[in-house]
Design a protein around this motif. Structure first.
Motif, PDB file in Angstrom:
ATOM      1  N   LEU A   1       3.490 -23.780  -8.461  1.00 30.07           N
ATOM      2  CA  LEU A   1       2.074 -23.897  -8.113  1.00 30.07           C
ATOM      3  C   LEU A   1       1.713 -22.804  -7.128  1.00 30.07           C
ATOM      4  CD1 LEU A   1      -0.545 -25.551  -8.425  1.00 30.07           C
ATOM      5  CD2 LEU A   1       0.184 -26.912  -6.449  1.00 30.07           C
ATOM      6  N   ARG A   2       0.820 -21.913  -7.543  1.00 31.88           N
ATOM      7  CA  ARG A   2       0.387 -20.828  -6.674  1.00 31.88           C
ATOM      8  C   ARG A   2      -0.666 -21.319  -5.688  1.00 31.88           C
ATOM      9  NH1 ARG A   2      -0.807 -16.035 -10.947  1.00 31.88           N
ATOM     10  NH2 ARG A   2      -2.885 -16.872 -10.528  1.00 31.88           N
ATOM     11  N   GLY A   3      -0.926 -20.482  -4.702  1.00 30.16           N
ATOM     12  CA  GLY A   3      -1.910 -20.846  -3.692  1.00 30.16           C
ATOM     13  C   GLY A   3      -3.316 -20.985  -4.226  1.00 30.16           C
ATOM     14  N   ASP A   4      -3.594 -20.379  -5.378  1.00 25.40           N
ATOM     15  CA  ASP A   4      -4.940 -20.484  -5.955  1.00 25.40           C
ATOM     16  C   ASP A   4      -5.077 -21.699  -6.866  1.00 25.40           C
ATOM     17  OD1 ASP A   4      -3.367 -19.694  -8.065  1.00 25.40           O
ATOM     18  OD2 ASP A   4      -4.561 -17.927  -8.600  1.00 25.40           O
ATOM     19  N   GLY A   5      -4.078 -22.621  -6.835  1.00 26.51           N
ATOM     20  CA  GLY A   5      -4.162 -23.839  -7.635  1.00 26.51           C
ATOM     21  C   GLY A   5      -3.833 -23.642  -9.096  1.00 26.51           C
ATOM     22  N   THR A   6      -2.996 -22.669  -9.415  1.00 26.45           N
ATOM     23  CA  THR A   6      -2.618 -22.388 -10.802  1.00 26.45           C
ATOM     24  C   THR A   6      -1.108 -22.533 -10.961  1.00 26.45           C
ATOM     25  OG1 THR A   6      -4.448 -20.822 -11.035  1.00 26.45           O
ATOM     26  CG2 THR A   6      -2.663 -20.689 -12.659  1.00 26.45           C
ATOM     27  N   TRP A   7      -0.701 -23.234 -12.013  1.00 23.74           N
ATOM     28  CA  TRP A   7       0.720 -23.316 -12.343  1.00 23.74           C
ATOM     29  C   TRP A   7       1.097 -22.028 -13.084  1.00 23.74           C
ATOM     30  CZ3 TRP A   7       3.671 -26.951 -10.221  1.00 23.74           C
ATOM     31  CH2 TRP A   7       3.066 -28.131  -9.800  1.00 23.74           C
ATOM     32  N   ALA A   8       2.007 -21.222 -12.477  1.00 27.43           N
ATOM     33  CA  ALA A   8       2.375 -19.920 -13.040  1.00 27.43           C
ATOM     34  C   ALA A   8       3.863 -19.887 -13.354  1.00 27.43           C
ATOM     35  CB  ALA A   8       2.018 -18.798 -12.064  1.00 27.43           C
ATOM     36  N   THR A   9       4.235 -18.987 -14.282  1.00 27.85           N
ATOM     37  CA  THR A   9       5.629 -18.856 -14.713  1.00 27.85           C
ATOM     38  C   THR A   9       6.288 -17.678 -14.008  1.00 27.85           C
ATOM     39  OG1 THR A   9       5.025 -19.718 -16.888  1.00 27.85           O
ATOM     40  CG2 THR A   9       7.140 -18.570 -16.711  1.00 27.85           C
ATOM     41  N   LEU A  10       7.496 -17.906 -13.493  1.00 29.37           N
ATOM     42  CA  LEU A  10       8.260 -16.821 -12.888  1.00 29.37           C
ATOM     43  C   LEU A  10       8.809 -15.897 -13.969  1.00 29.37           C
ATOM     44  CD1 LEU A  10      10.326 -18.768 -10.210  1.00 29.37           C
ATOM     45  CD2 LEU A  10       8.492 -17.149  -9.770  1.00 29.37           C
ATOM     46  N   GLY A  11       9.000 -14.618 -13.587  1.00 32.54           N
ATOM     47  CA  GLY A  11       9.566 -13.675 -14.545  1.00 32.54           C
ATOM     48  C   GLY A  11      11.016 -14.016 -14.861  1.00 32.54           C
ATOM     49  N   ALA A  12      11.532 -13.480 -15.964  1.00 33.10           N
ATOM     50  CA  ALA A  12      12.903 -13.759 -16.397  1.00 33.10           C
ATOM     51  C   ALA A  12      13.881 -13.314 -15.331  1.00 33.10           C
ATOM     52  CB  ALA A  12      13.181 -13.044 -17.713  1.00 33.10           C
ATOM     53  N   GLY A  13      14.924 -14.119 -15.076  1.00 32.77           N
ATOM     54  CA  GLY A  13      15.945 -13.779 -14.102  1.00 32.77           C
ATOM     55  C   GLY A  13      15.423 -13.766 -12.687  1.00 32.77           C
ATOM     56  N   GLY A  14      14.371 -14.456 -12.416  1.00 32.09           N
ATOM     57  CA  GLY A  14      13.812 -14.494 -11.068  1.00 32.09           C
ATOM     58  C   GLY A  14      12.793 -13.405 -10.831  1.00 32.09           C
ATOM     59  N   GLY A  15      12.598 -12.461 -11.770  1.00 29.54           N
ATOM     60  CA  GLY A  15      11.587 -11.434 -11.654  1.00 29.54           C
ATOM     61  C   GLY A  15      12.086 -10.224 -10.898  1.00 29.54           C
ATOM     62  N   SER A  16      11.321  -9.157 -10.993  1.00 35.33           N
ATOM     63  CA  SER A  16      11.662  -7.914 -10.300  1.00 35.33           C
ATOM     64  C   SER A  16      10.628  -7.624  -9.231  1.00 35.33           C
ATOM     65  CB  SER A  16      11.714  -6.753 -11.295  1.00 35.33           C
ATOM     66  OG  SER A  16      10.456  -6.597 -11.938  1.00 35.33           O
ATOM     67  N   LEU A  17      11.058  -6.850  -8.204  1.00 29.64           N
ATOM     68  CA  LEU A  17      10.187  -6.551  -7.081  1.00 29.64           C
ATOM     69  C   LEU A  17       9.358  -5.308  -7.390  1.00 29.64           C
ATOM     70  CD1 LEU A  17       9.513  -7.520  -4.210  1.00 29.64           C
ATOM     71  CD2 LEU A  17      11.199  -5.855  -3.368  1.00 29.64           C
ATOM     72  N   ASP A  18       8.075  -5.458  -7.304  1.00 30.65           N
ATOM     73  CA  ASP A  18       7.136  -4.347  -7.542  1.00 30.65           C
ATOM     74  C   ASP A  18       6.440  -4.042  -6.227  1.00 30.65           C
ATOM     75  OD1 ASP A  18       5.348  -2.494  -8.611  1.00 30.65           O
ATOM     76  OD2 ASP A  18       3.890  -4.088  -9.066  1.00 30.65           O
ATOM     77  N   CYS A  19       6.645  -2.822  -5.674  1.00 30.58           N
ATOM     78  CA  CYS A  19       6.064  -2.456  -4.377  1.00 30.58           C
ATOM     79  C   CYS A  19       5.217  -1.195  -4.512  1.00 30.58           C
ATOM     80  CB  CYS A  19       7.165  -2.214  -3.347  1.00 30.58           C
ATOM     81  SG  CYS A  19       8.116  -3.701  -2.948  1.00 30.58           S
ATOM     82  N   THR A  20       4.239  -1.072  -3.669  1.00 27.45           N
ATOM     83  CA  THR A  20       3.380   0.103  -3.640  1.00 27.45           C
ATOM     84  C   THR A  20       2.873   0.304  -2.225  1.00 27.45           C
ATOM     85  OG1 THR A  20       1.436   1.144  -4.621  1.00 27.45           O
ATOM     86  CG2 THR A  20       1.310  -1.216  -4.176  1.00 27.45           C
ATOM     87  N   ASN A  21       2.509   1.535  -1.893  1.00 24.14           N
ATOM     88  CA  ASN A  21       1.953   1.857  -0.576  1.00 24.14           C
ATOM     89  C   ASN A  21       0.449   2.053  -0.682  1.00 24.14           C
ATOM     90  OD1 ASN A  21       4.506   1.892   0.698  1.00 24.14           O
ATOM     91  ND2 ASN A  21       4.866   4.001   0.020  1.00 24.14           N
ATOM     92  N   VAL A  22      -0.270   1.479   0.257  1.00 24.04           N
ATOM     93  CA  VAL A  22      -1.724   1.674   0.307  1.00 24.04           C
ATOM     94  C   VAL A  22      -2.058   2.261   1.678  1.00 24.04           C
ATOM     95  CG1 VAL A  22      -2.258  -0.188  -1.313  1.00 24.04           C
ATOM     96  CG2 VAL A  22      -2.074  -0.687   1.118  1.00 24.04           C
ATOM     97  N   SER A  23      -3.141   3.017   1.737  1.00 18.54           N
ATOM     98  CA  SER A  23      -3.513   3.676   2.996  1.00 18.54           C
ATOM     99  C   SER A  23      -5.013   3.613   3.198  1.00 18.54           C
ATOM    100  CB  SER A  23      -3.048   5.138   2.986  1.00 18.54           C
ATOM    101  OG  SER A  23      -3.672   5.844   1.923  1.00 18.54           O
ATOM    102  N   SER A  24      -5.400   3.698   4.458  1.00 20.08           N
ATOM    103  CA  SER A  24      -6.811   3.717   4.794  1.00 20.08           C
ATOM    104  C   SER A  24      -7.333   5.142   4.676  1.00 20.08           C
ATOM    105  CB  SER A  24      -7.003   3.203   6.227  1.00 20.08           C
ATOM    106  OG  SER A  24      -6.467   4.147   7.144  1.00 20.08           O
ATOM    107  N   SER A  25      -8.619   5.292   4.861  1.00 21.39           N
ATOM    108  CA  SER A  25      -9.189   6.636   4.932  1.00 21.39           C
ATOM    109  C   SER A  25      -8.712   7.294   6.228  1.00 21.39           C
ATOM    110  CB  SER A  25     -10.712   6.562   4.892  1.00 21.39           C
ATOM    111  OG  SER A  25     -11.183   5.749   5.959  1.00 21.39           O
ATOM    112  N   SER A  26      -8.778   8.607   6.297  1.00 27.46           N
ATOM    113  CA  SER A  26      -8.272   9.329   7.465  1.00 27.46           C
ATOM    114  C   SER A  26      -9.425   9.846   8.323  1.00 27.46           C
ATOM    115  CB  SER A  26      -7.378  10.490   7.018  1.00 27.46           C
ATOM    116  OG  SER A  26      -8.134  11.388   6.214  1.00 27.46           O
ATOM    117  N   GLY A  27      -9.043  10.166   9.565  1.00 26.38           N
ATOM    118  CA  GLY A  27     -10.045  10.635  10.522  1.00 26.38           C
ATOM    119  C   GLY A  27      -9.929   9.837  11.798  1.00 26.38           C
TER     120      GLY A  27
END
Length: 242
Positions: A158-184
């Motif tokens: 049960l996710r925080g948004d009230g939805t029953w979701a399925t985990l990925g096979a084998g526990g799933g893989s980690l997907d990461c990304t970097n985000v940044s603000s505008s500069s100045g």
């Protein structure tokens, strides 16, 4: 001769029977007549219209009010009123334990005590019951369908948004990304991860000049603050399981 005639007329009138004045009926009688009623075992007298009970019962077993309008309170002396039809009045007081076939629709005031309800209430629909407090749940289990949408089983969570979701096979893989603000240069900058991602770390790029900065986690992201306007850019590391 005239005196003899008058005497003769008087004698004849005394010998002639008087006509009965049947003011009372069944049996016929005139005012002040009395007789004993063998049906109701009462002595009755004729009041000129009706036979009236004299209140004397020789058998002592039968009371008969008849067609009567009371002029004072009726004292039954502890005796019951039986074989009565409808009884109407402005109020009825006393012990009602023997009353049967009462209609609850006639309740006009008061509150039914809790003790009059059964310990186990009958099964009824609660579709129209509102404002229930989940803190009062003392037993049983809330069905999974009441917790969220989707299919609840041993492969979903049960996710925080009230939805029953399925985990990925084998526990799933980690997907990461970097985000940044505008500069100045700025006194404060904040960056947040996209929906579905969680901030796992972050960093701040400090501008040139005298003064310090505060680089810290923010709401699912990272932030920088500086009273000297030294916050140049903020980065956040955002990850999810897929």
């Amino acid at each position: 001769m005239m005196r003899l005639t008058v005497v003769a007329l008087l004698a004849l009138s005394m010998l002639s029977p008087l006509a009965a004045k049947a003011d009372c009926t069944t049996p016929a009688g005139v005012e002040a007549d009395m007789y004993y009623n063998t049906t109701y075992k009462r002595v009755q007298f004729c009041d000129g219209t009706n036979w009236i009970n004299m209140g004397v019962s020789f058998a002592g077993t039968v009371d008969n009010l008849g067609n009567h309008t009371a002029t004072q309170a009726l004292n039954m002396g502890g005796f019951a009123i039986t074989n009565a039809g409808a009884i109407t009045g402005t109020s009825i007081t006393g012990n009602g334990t023997a009353l049967t076939a009462l209609n609850a629709s006639n309740l006009g005031s008061g509150t039914i005590p809790d003790a009059r309800f059964p310990a186990t209430l009958p099964a009824v629909s609660g579709a129209n019951v509102t404002s229930l407090n989940a803190s009062n749940l003392a037993s049983g289990t809330v069905p999974t369908a009441r917790l969220g949408t989707g299919t609840a089983n041993n492969t979903t969570y049960l996710r925080g948004d009230g939805t029953w979701a399925t985990l990925g096979a084998g526990g799933g893989s980690l997907d990461c990304t970097n985000v940044s603000s505008s500069s100045g240069v700025s006194n404060s900058r904040t960056v947040a991860c996209d929906a579905g991602y969680t901030a796992t770390g972050g960093s701040c790029y400090r501008g040139t000049g005298d003064g310090g900065i505060i680089c810290s986690p923010a709401s699912n992201g990272w932030s920088c603050s500086s009273s000297a306007g030294l916050c140049h850019q903020v980065f956040a590391r955002c990850c999810r399981i897929q």
